[in-house]
Design a protein around this motif. Structure first.
Motif, PDB file in Angstrom:
ATOM      1  N   ILE A 117       0.665  -1.212   0.056  1.00 55.07           N
ATOM      2  CA  ILE A 117      -0.218  -0.312   0.335  1.00 55.07           C
ATOM      3  C   ILE A 117       0.833   1.199  -0.260  1.00 55.07           C
ATOM      4  CG2 ILE A 117      -1.387  -0.789   1.362  1.00 55.07           C
ATOM      5  CD1 ILE A 117      -0.986   0.279   3.524  1.00 55.07           C
ATOM      6  N   SER A 118       2.188   1.445   0.140  1.00 53.83           N
ATOM      7  CA  SER A 118       3.109   2.644   0.299  1.00 53.83           C
ATOM      8  C   SER A 118       3.941   2.678  -0.956  1.00 53.83           C
ATOM      9  CB  SER A 118       4.468   2.057   1.531  1.00 53.83           C
ATOM     10  OG  SER A 118       4.961   0.856   0.469  1.00 53.83           O
ATOM     11  N   THR A 119       2.560   2.277  -2.059  1.00 53.20           N
ATOM     12  CA  THR A 119       3.497   2.364  -3.360  1.00 53.20           C
ATOM     13  C   THR A 119       2.030   3.412  -4.210  1.00 53.20           C
ATOM     14  OG1 THR A 119       2.327  -0.200  -4.232  1.00 53.20           O
ATOM     15  CG2 THR A 119       4.452   0.030  -3.849  1.00 53.20           C
ATOM     16  N   ASN A 120       0.939   3.136  -3.285  1.00 53.57           N
ATOM     17  CA  ASN A 120      -0.322   4.212  -3.991  1.00 53.57           C
ATOM     18  C   ASN A 120      -0.991   4.323  -3.308  1.00 53.57           C
ATOM     19  OD1 ASN A 120      -3.275   3.672  -6.455  1.00 53.57           O
ATOM     20  ND2 ASN A 120      -1.165   4.543  -7.429  1.00 53.57           N
ATOM     21  N   ILE A 121      -1.471   5.069  -3.615  1.00 58.08           N
ATOM     22  CA  ILE A 121      -2.558   5.546  -2.335  1.00 58.08           C
ATOM     23  C   ILE A 121      -4.204   4.657  -2.776  1.00 58.08           C
ATOM     24  CG2 ILE A 121      -3.278   7.177  -3.821  1.00 58.08           C
ATOM     25  CD1 ILE A 121      -4.113   8.854  -1.486  1.00 58.08           C
ATOM     26  N   VAL A 122      -4.845   4.633  -3.851  1.00 63.99           N
ATOM     27  CA  VAL A 122      -5.773   3.650  -4.212  1.00 63.99           C
ATOM     28  C   VAL A 122      -5.406   2.427  -3.916  1.00 63.99           C
ATOM     29  CG1 VAL A 122      -7.477   2.800  -6.554  1.00 63.99           C
ATOM     30  CG2 VAL A 122      -6.014   5.171  -6.092  1.00 63.99           C
ATOM     31  N   LEU A 123      -4.348   2.177  -3.073  1.00 70.39           N
ATOM     32  CA  LEU A 123      -4.346   0.900  -2.912  1.00 70.39           C
ATOM     33  C   LEU A 123      -4.706   0.716  -1.669  1.00 70.39           C
ATOM     34  CD1 LEU A 123      -1.591  -0.950  -5.177  1.00 70.39           C
ATOM     35  CD2 LEU A 123      -3.518  -1.435  -5.257  1.00 70.39           C
ATOM     36  N   SER A 124      -4.051   1.601  -1.088  1.00 68.44           N
ATOM     37  CA  SER A 124      -4.216   1.740  -0.273  1.00 68.44           C
ATOM     38  C   SER A 124      -5.591   2.398   0.364  1.00 68.44           C
ATOM     39  CB  SER A 124      -2.757   3.161   0.481  1.00 68.44           C
ATOM     40  OG  SER A 124      -1.882   3.515   0.428  1.00 68.44           O
ATOM     41  N   LEU A 125      -5.916   2.602  -0.255  1.00 65.65           N
ATOM     42  CA  LEU A 125      -7.787   2.900   0.729  1.00 65.65           C
ATOM     43  C   LEU A 125      -8.220   1.461  -0.450  1.00 65.65           C
ATOM     44  CD1 LEU A 125      -8.434   6.439  -1.464  1.00 65.65           C
ATOM     45  CD2 LEU A 125      -8.116   6.251   0.847  1.00 65.65           C
ATOM     46  N   GLY A 126      -8.194   0.894  -1.127  1.00 67.11           N
ATOM     47  CA  GLY A 126      -9.143  -0.055  -1.152  1.00 67.11           C
ATOM     48  C   GLY A 126      -8.651  -1.688  -0.307  1.00 67.11           C
ATOM     49  N   MET A 127      -7.069  -1.016   0.225  1.00 62.03           N
ATOM     50  CA  MET A 127      -7.242  -2.127   1.180  1.00 62.03           C
ATOM     51  C   MET A 127      -7.794  -1.846   2.844  1.00 62.03           C
ATOM     52  SD  MET A 127      -4.891  -4.885   2.032  1.00 62.03           S
ATOM     53  CE  MET A 127      -3.243  -4.690   0.570  1.00 62.03           C
ATOM     54  N   VAL A 128      -7.952  -0.972   3.132  1.00 62.73           N
ATOM     55  CA  VAL A 128      -8.259  -0.570   3.988  1.00 62.73           C
ATOM     56  C   VAL A 128      -9.855  -0.560   4.181  1.00 62.73           C
ATOM     57  CG1 VAL A 128      -8.803   1.515   5.512  1.00 62.73           C
ATOM     58  CG2 VAL A 128      -7.080   1.044   4.825  1.00 62.73           C
ATOM     59  N   GLY A 129     -10.504  -0.677   2.878  1.00 60.58           N
ATOM     60  CA  GLY A 129     -11.828  -0.792   2.868  1.00 60.58           C
ATOM     61  C   GLY A 129     -11.772  -2.348   3.219  1.00 60.58           C
ATOM     62  N   ALA A 130     -11.121  -3.584   2.293  1.00 57.59           N
ATOM     63  CA  ALA A 130     -10.780  -4.990   2.290  1.00 57.59           C
ATOM     64  C   ALA A 130     -10.686  -5.419   4.074  1.00 57.59           C
ATOM     65  CB  ALA A 130     -10.309  -5.458   1.324  1.00 57.59           C
ATOM     66  N   LEU A 131      -9.791  -4.798   4.469  1.00 57.18           N
ATOM     67  CA  LEU A 131      -9.682  -5.534   5.896  1.00 57.18           C
ATOM     68  C   LEU A 131     -10.890  -5.146   6.963  1.00 57.18           C
ATOM     69  CD1 LEU A 131      -5.879  -3.874   6.283  1.00 57.18           C
ATOM     70  CD2 LEU A 131      -7.432  -6.427   5.472  1.00 57.18           C
ATOM     71  N   SER A 132     -11.867  -3.486   6.811  1.00 55.04           N
ATOM     72  CA  SER A 132     -12.665  -3.468   7.989  1.00 55.04           C
ATOM     73  C   SER A 132     -13.527  -4.263   7.433  1.00 55.04           C
ATOM     74  CB  SER A 132     -12.869  -1.856   7.247  1.00 55.04           C
ATOM     75  OG  SER A 132     -13.889  -2.062   6.001  1.00 55.04           O
TER      76      SER A 132
END
Length: 226
Positions: A78-93
Motif C-alpha cells: 500500500i505504500s506504493t499507491n494511494i488507491v491501493l491504500s484505500l482499497g486495502m483499508v476497505g478490504a480489511l475493514s
C-alpha cells in the motif's frame, strides 16, 4: 506559484503511478520480508520462553511469525499507491475475528507482531529490531519476576473427622478462603495460597489426614484456573 492539486488530481496521479510496480525493488522486498521473518521468529521464541499456561498452542505461536510477515507485505504494497491504500483499508475493514483470547497478554503479542511488521514494511529496520529487542527483554524480565511467587487454588474435600486437622494445616499458610461447600457427606473448601517455590509436600500431608477424601492444587491467574 505551482498548480494546487486537489484530491481528484491526486487520485488520477496515483492511478498513473501503478506503473511503478514494473520497477519494484525486489531487494527491498527480500529485506523487508527477511527482517519481518527474523523478528517474527524472535517473537515466537519469547512467547514460548515466557508462556505460563498449561496447554501450549504451537499453531497460535506460529501465527505471530506469519502475522509479522503478512503485515510487512501489506505495508510494502500500500505504500506504493494511494488507491491501493484505500482499497486495502476497505478490504480489511470487513474482516472479523471471532477467536476468544483468554489471556490479555496474548493481545500484547498480537500488537507486537503487527507493529514489527509495519516497521519492517516501511523499511524502518532499526525501530523494528531495537523495539522488538527491548520488548522481548521486558517480557522475559517480567515473566521471571512473576515466577518468584505464584497464586494457586487449593481444593480440599473432607468430612467432619478432618475438620480440625485441616484448620491447623491452613493456619500455617497464608491463605484466603474463596468458597466453602457443605453437603451431608463432606465439606469442600477452596482457598487461594501463594507459593515461592515448588515445595508441595503439604498437599500430601493434607491428603494423609483421616477423613480427607482428596486434595487438588491448581495454578490460578486471578481470572480463571489453568
Amino acid at each position: 506559484m505551482g498548480d494546487i492539486l486537489n484530491f481528484q488530481d491526486i487520485i488520477k496521479k496515483s492511478i498513473v503511478n501503478l506503473e511503478a510496480f514494473r520497477t519494484v525493488s525486489y531487494i527491498d522486498v527480500v529485506y523487508g520480508l527477511g527482517a519481518s521473518f527474523l523478528i517474527g521468529m524472535f517473537i515466537y521464541w519469547i512467547y514460548r520462553k515466557t508462556y505460563r499456561g498449561v496447554v501450549y498452542s504451537y499453531n497460535y505461536n506460529v501465527s505471530f511469525v506469519l502475522m509479522t510477515m503478512i503485515t510487512a507485505l501489506i505495508i510494502m504494497t500500500i505504500s506504493t499507491n494511494i488507491v491501493l491504500s484505500l482499497g486495502m483499508v476497505g478490504a480489511l475493514s470487513i474482516v472479523r475475528f471471532r477467536s476468544a483470547v483468554k489471556d490479555p497478554l496474548d493481545i500484547v503479542y498480537m500488537f507486537w507482531a503487527v507493529s514489527a511488521g509495519i516497521a519492517s514494511g516501511a523499511k524502518l529496520y532499526p525501530i523494528a529490531i531495537l523495539g522488538s529487542a527491548l520488548i522481548g527483554l521486558t517480557l522475559v524480565f517480567l515473566s521471571r519476576k512473576k515466577l518468584k511467587e505464584q497464586p494457586f487454588l487449593l481444593i480440599i474435600r473432607h468430612d467432619e473427622r478432618a475438620q480440625q486437622g485441616v484448620k491447623e494445616k491452613l493456619r500455617r499458610m497464608d491463605y484466603r478462603l474463596k468458597s466453602k461447600t457443605v453437603r451431608n457427606e463432606f465439606t469442600e473448601l477452596t482457598v487461594e495460597i501463594r507459593l515461592r517455590d515448588d515445595n508441595t509436600a503439604f498437599v500430601n500431608e493434607l491428603n494423609d489426614l483421616e477423613g480427607v477424601q482428596d486434595v487438588a492444587l491448581v495454578n490460578y491467574t486471578g481470572d480463571y484456573a489453568q
